[in-house]
Design a protein around this motif. Structure first.
Motif, PDB file in Angstrom:
ATOM      1  N   UNK A 181       7.569   3.018  11.591  1.00  0.00           N
ATOM      2  CA  UNK A 181       7.583   2.593  10.187  1.00  0.00           C
ATOM      3  C   UNK A 181       7.010   1.182  10.031  1.00  0.00           C
ATOM      4  N   UNK A 182       7.350   0.293  10.959  1.00  0.00           N
ATOM      5  CA  UNK A 182       6.963  -1.110  10.822  1.00  0.00           C
ATOM      6  C   UNK A 182       5.451  -1.305  10.865  1.00  0.00           C
ATOM      7  N   UNK A 183       4.751  -0.518  11.694  1.00  0.00           N
ATOM      8  CA  UNK A 183       3.304  -0.729  11.835  1.00  0.00           C
ATOM      9  C   UNK A 183       2.540  -0.367  10.556  1.00  0.00           C
ATOM     10  N   UNK A 184       3.183   0.366   9.660  1.00  0.00           N
ATOM     11  CA  UNK A 184       2.501   0.728   8.416  1.00  0.00           C
ATOM     12  C   UNK A 184       2.203  -0.482   7.548  1.00  0.00           C
ATOM     13  N   UNK A 185       2.940  -1.573   7.756  1.00  0.00           N
ATOM     14  CA  UNK A 185       2.707  -2.785   6.963  1.00  0.00           C
ATOM     15  C   UNK A 185       2.001  -3.868   7.770  1.00  0.00           C
ATOM     16  N   UNK A 186       1.503  -3.509   8.960  1.00  0.00           N
ATOM     17  CA  UNK A 186       0.800  -4.485   9.796  1.00  0.00           C
ATOM     18  C   UNK A 186      -0.544  -4.839   9.181  1.00  0.00           C
ATOM     19  N   UNK A 187      -0.992  -6.046   9.419  1.00  0.00           N
ATOM     20  CA  UNK A 187      -2.271  -6.507   8.890  1.00  0.00           C
ATOM     21  C   UNK A 187      -3.416  -5.878   9.687  1.00  0.00           C
ATOM     22  N   UNK A 188      -4.479  -5.526   8.965  1.00  0.00           N
ATOM     23  CA  UNK A 188      -5.627  -4.882   9.603  1.00  0.00           C
ATOM     24  C   UNK A 188      -6.895  -5.378   8.927  1.00  0.00           C
ATOM     25  N   UNK A 189      -8.012  -5.343   9.645  1.00  0.00           N
ATOM     26  CA  UNK A 189      -9.283  -5.840   9.133  1.00  0.00           C
ATOM     27  C   UNK A 189     -10.365  -4.774   9.260  1.00  0.00           C
ATOM     28  N   UNK A 190     -11.235  -4.751   8.268  1.00  0.00           N
ATOM     29  CA  UNK A 190     -12.399  -3.874   8.306  1.00  0.00           C
ATOM     30  C   UNK A 190     -13.581  -4.615   7.713  1.00  0.00           C
ATOM     31  N   UNK A 191     -14.783  -4.241   8.158  1.00  0.00           N
ATOM     32  CA  UNK A 191     -15.977  -4.746   7.494  1.00  0.00           C
ATOM     33  C   UNK A 191     -16.040  -4.162   6.092  1.00  0.00           C
ATOM     34  N   UNK A 192     -16.513  -4.942   5.123  1.00  0.00           N
ATOM     35  CA  UNK A 192     -16.567  -4.451   3.752  1.00  0.00           C
ATOM     36  C   UNK A 192     -17.414  -3.190   3.643  1.00  0.00           C
ATOM     37  N   UNK A 193     -18.463  -3.074   4.471  1.00  0.00           N
ATOM     38  CA  UNK A 193     -19.292  -1.866   4.440  1.00  0.00           C
ATOM     39  C   UNK A 193     -18.487  -0.645   4.820  1.00  0.00           C
ATOM     40  N   UNK A 194     -17.547  -0.833   5.759  1.00  0.00           N
ATOM     41  CA  UNK A 194     -16.708   0.291   6.193  1.00  0.00           C
ATOM     42  C   UNK A 194     -15.784   0.736   5.072  1.00  0.00           C
ATOM     43  N   UNK A 195     -15.289  -0.223   4.284  1.00  0.00           N
ATOM     44  CA  UNK A 195     -14.379   0.110   3.192  1.00  0.00           C
ATOM     45  C   UNK A 195     -15.122   0.794   2.053  1.00  0.00           C
TER      46      UNK A 195
END
Length: 460
Positions: A385-399
Motif C-alpha cells: 500500500x505504501x509504495x502507491x504514494x511513492x514519488x516517481x519521475x517520467x520524461x514529459x514525452x513519456x507522460x
C-alpha cells in the motif's frame, strides 16, 4: 538634537540590546529587519548604540528593508529608511516582493515572502542572524489569538519563540520581546527620531488589529511567559526522546510506531510525538486538530486493530506496531523544468538537475522499492500500500505519449524528504524535536542557533 546626557542615559531598549548581544557564542555581523516603524527603527538604533558605545565593538550591524509593493508609498518609505541608516553609518539593502499578489491570505503570503527575502539578504552578507522588532505588545496579542482558538496543540502562553529558523538557513531573533512599544517610542523621542506607521496596522480586516484594539495593557508577565517557554521546551525534549526510542522510518515513506508509544495517547508528549510523525508523513505543516486526535485515540484503544485514515495518512495497526503512510489519493502530477526546485505533495523537495522537463507523480515502477521495504522489515501488505504514494519521475514525452518507449531520465532528479512541520519555520522551543524527526527521515540536523539562550542551549 537630544542632550548628550539623554543620549547616554540607560534605557530599556539599550538594556535589551546589550543583553541580546551578550548571548552570542561568537561576535559577528547582525542583520536587522527594519520597516521604518517605531519598533524596528528603535531596534536598529538600540543595537547601533550598544555596538558603537556600549562595549560590543566586536559586532557589526547591517539592515534590510523589505518593500512588499502593496502600497504606493512603500518604495519611498524604504528609501527613507535607507537614508536613516546611511546617516548612522549602517549598511542597508532593500529587497522587493515582486510578482502577482494573492487576493486572499495576503498577510500570511506577505510574511512568507518577507522572511524568504530577509533570509536571502542575510545569507548574501554572511550575517550570523536576522533580528526583528517584535515587542511585548506583539507577544500579548499572539497569546490572545492562540488562546482563542480550539486547537489543543497551540503554544498558548509560550507565545512567539525568541528565535525561529527560517528555511533551514537563517535564524531570526527577537531581542525586544520583553520591551513595550511605549518604551521604544520614548527611546526614539529621547534621541530626536521619528517614525511612520503602516496603515495596515489599523485595518480591522486583520485579526491581529482587532485583538490589538480590544486588548488592554495587562497581559502575561515575563516570568509567566518564560515558564511557559520552558514547559514547551521540556515537552519538545520528551517527545523527541520518545520518537528516537519508539519510531522507525523506512525510505521516507513509512513510519513504524512501537505499541508502547501508540497505546498511550493519554500522555500529551506521546500524543504530540505521534501526531508530529503523522504530519510529516502526510506532508502537513500543522498538527491535526482535536477531533482527529480524539478519533485516533479511540481507534488505538480498540483491540481489533485495522486501519484508519486521517489528515492524508493511513494509520495501519498490527501486532508488530502502528504503521503510518500516505494514503494513495489526491496525489497530483507536477511538471518540473530544468534547473527548477519544487515541493511535491508537501513531502519531497525535488530538484531537476537535468536538461529536460520532468513529470513528478506517484506510482510508476515500484517492485524494487516494495522489495526493499519488505527486506527492511515491513509487513508485505503495508509495503504494497505504501509504495502507491511513492514519488516517481517520467520524461514529459513519456507522460504525453505513454505508448512511446521513453529513455530513462538522465540524470534522475535529486530528492529530499521535506519535514513539513519545521523546514519552513522552526521555533527554538522545538529544535530537539525537529532534529529527532529529521534523523528519522534521513535528513541532516538543523542549523544550530548562534546564541547561548536559556531555552535552547540544551538542544542546540
Amino acid at each position: 538634537m537630544p542632550a548628550e546626557a539623554d543620549r547616554a542615559a540607560p534605557h530599556a531598549a539599550i538594556d535589551a540590546a546589550k543583553r541580546f548581544l551578550s548571548t552570542f557564542k561568537t561576535p559577528g555581523l547582525i542583520m536587522a529587519a527594519v520597516s521604518g516603524g517605531s519598533d524596528s527603527k528603535g531596534l536598529v538604533l538600540a543595537l547601533h548604540e550598544a555596538i558603537t558605545l556600549g562595549g560590543f565593538s566586536a559586532f557589526s550591524l547591517a539592515a534590510c528593508t523589505v518593500d512588499h509593493a502593496l502600497r504606493s508609498e512603500s518604495a519611498e518609505e524604504a528609501r527613507d529608511v535607507a537614508a536613516f541608516c546611511a546617516e548612522k553609518g549602517i549598511p542597508h539593502t532593500i529587497r522587493q516582493w515582486s510578482g502577482d499578489k494573492p487576493a486572499t491570505g495576503i498577510q500570511a503570503a506577505a510574511r512568507a515572502a518577507r522572511y524568504g527575502l530577509l533570509a536571502d539578504a542575510a545569507q548574501g552578507m554572511g550575517a550570523l542572524c536576522i533580528v526583528t522588532a517584535h515587542t511585548a505588545d506583539d507577544q500579548n496579542e499572539t497569546i490572545v489569538m492562540r488562546q482563542s482558538r480550539s486547537d489543543p496543540n497551540a503554544p498558548g502562553l509560550a507565545g512567539m519563540a525568541a528565535g525561529v529558523l527560517v528555511d533551514r538557513r537563517a535564524w531570526v531573533w527577537r531581542p525586544f520581546l520583553h520591551v513595550c512599544r511605549a518604551d521604544i517610542r520614548a527611546f526614539l523621542a529621547a534621541r530626536g527620531e521619528g517614525w511612520f506607521d503602516d496603515p495596515s496596522n489599523s485595518n480591522r480586516r486583520f485579526e491581529r488589529v482587532r485583538v490589538r484594539q480590544a486588548l488592554n495593557e495587562s497581559g502575561p508577565s515575563s516570568a509567566d511567559m518564560l515558564a511557559a517557554g520552558r514547559a514547551r521546551l521540556g515537552s519538545s525534549e520528551r517527545a523527541a526522546l520518545l520518537v528516537a526510542r519508539y519510531v522507525q522510518g523506512f525510505e521516507g515513506l513509512v513510519a513504524r510506531v512501537d505499541p508502547a508509544l501508540s497505546a498511550n495517547m493519554a500522555d500529551p508528549d506521546g500524543a504530540r510525538a505521534l501526531m508530529s510523525i503523522a504530519a510529516v508523513v502526510g506532508g502537513r505543516h500543522h498538527l491535526a486538530g482535536r477531533e482527529t486526535a480524539v478519533r485516533l485515540a479511540a481507534f488505538l484503544r480498540d483491540a481489533d486493530g485495522g486501519r484508519m485514515t486521517a489528515g492524508r495518512v493511513v494509520f495501519d495497526r498490527r501486532k508488530s506496531g502502528l504503521y503510518l503512510y500516505r494514503e494513495a489519493r489526491g496525489l497530483r502530477q507536477m511538471e518540473l523544468q530544468p534547473g527548477e526546485r519544487a515541493l511535491w505533495d508537501g513531502r519531497f523537495l525535488v530538484s531537476n538537475t537535468g536538461l529536460d522537463s520532468v513529470a513528478v507523480h506517484a506510482g510508476g515502477e515500484t517492485a524494487g522499492l516494495r522489495a526493499r521495504l519488505i527486506a527492511a522489515g515491513l509487513p508485505q501488505p503495508v509495503a504494497k500500500r505504501a509504495v502507491k504514494s511513492a514519488i516517481h519521475f517520467s520524461a514529459m514525452a513519456e507522460v504525453s505519449s505513454p505508448s512511446d518507449a521513453a529513455a530513462p531520465l538522465q540524470p534522475t532528479p535529486c530528492v529530499q524528504t521535506h519535514i513539513s512541520l519545521y523546514d519552513t519555520f522552526l521555533p527554538c522551543f522545538d529544535l530537539m524535536m525537529a532534529n529527532s524527526i529529521a534523523t528519522l527521515f534521513g535528513r541532516d540536523r538543523y542549523l544550530a542557533p548562534p546564541v547561548h539562550d536559556v531555552l535552547t542551549e540544551k538542544s542546540g
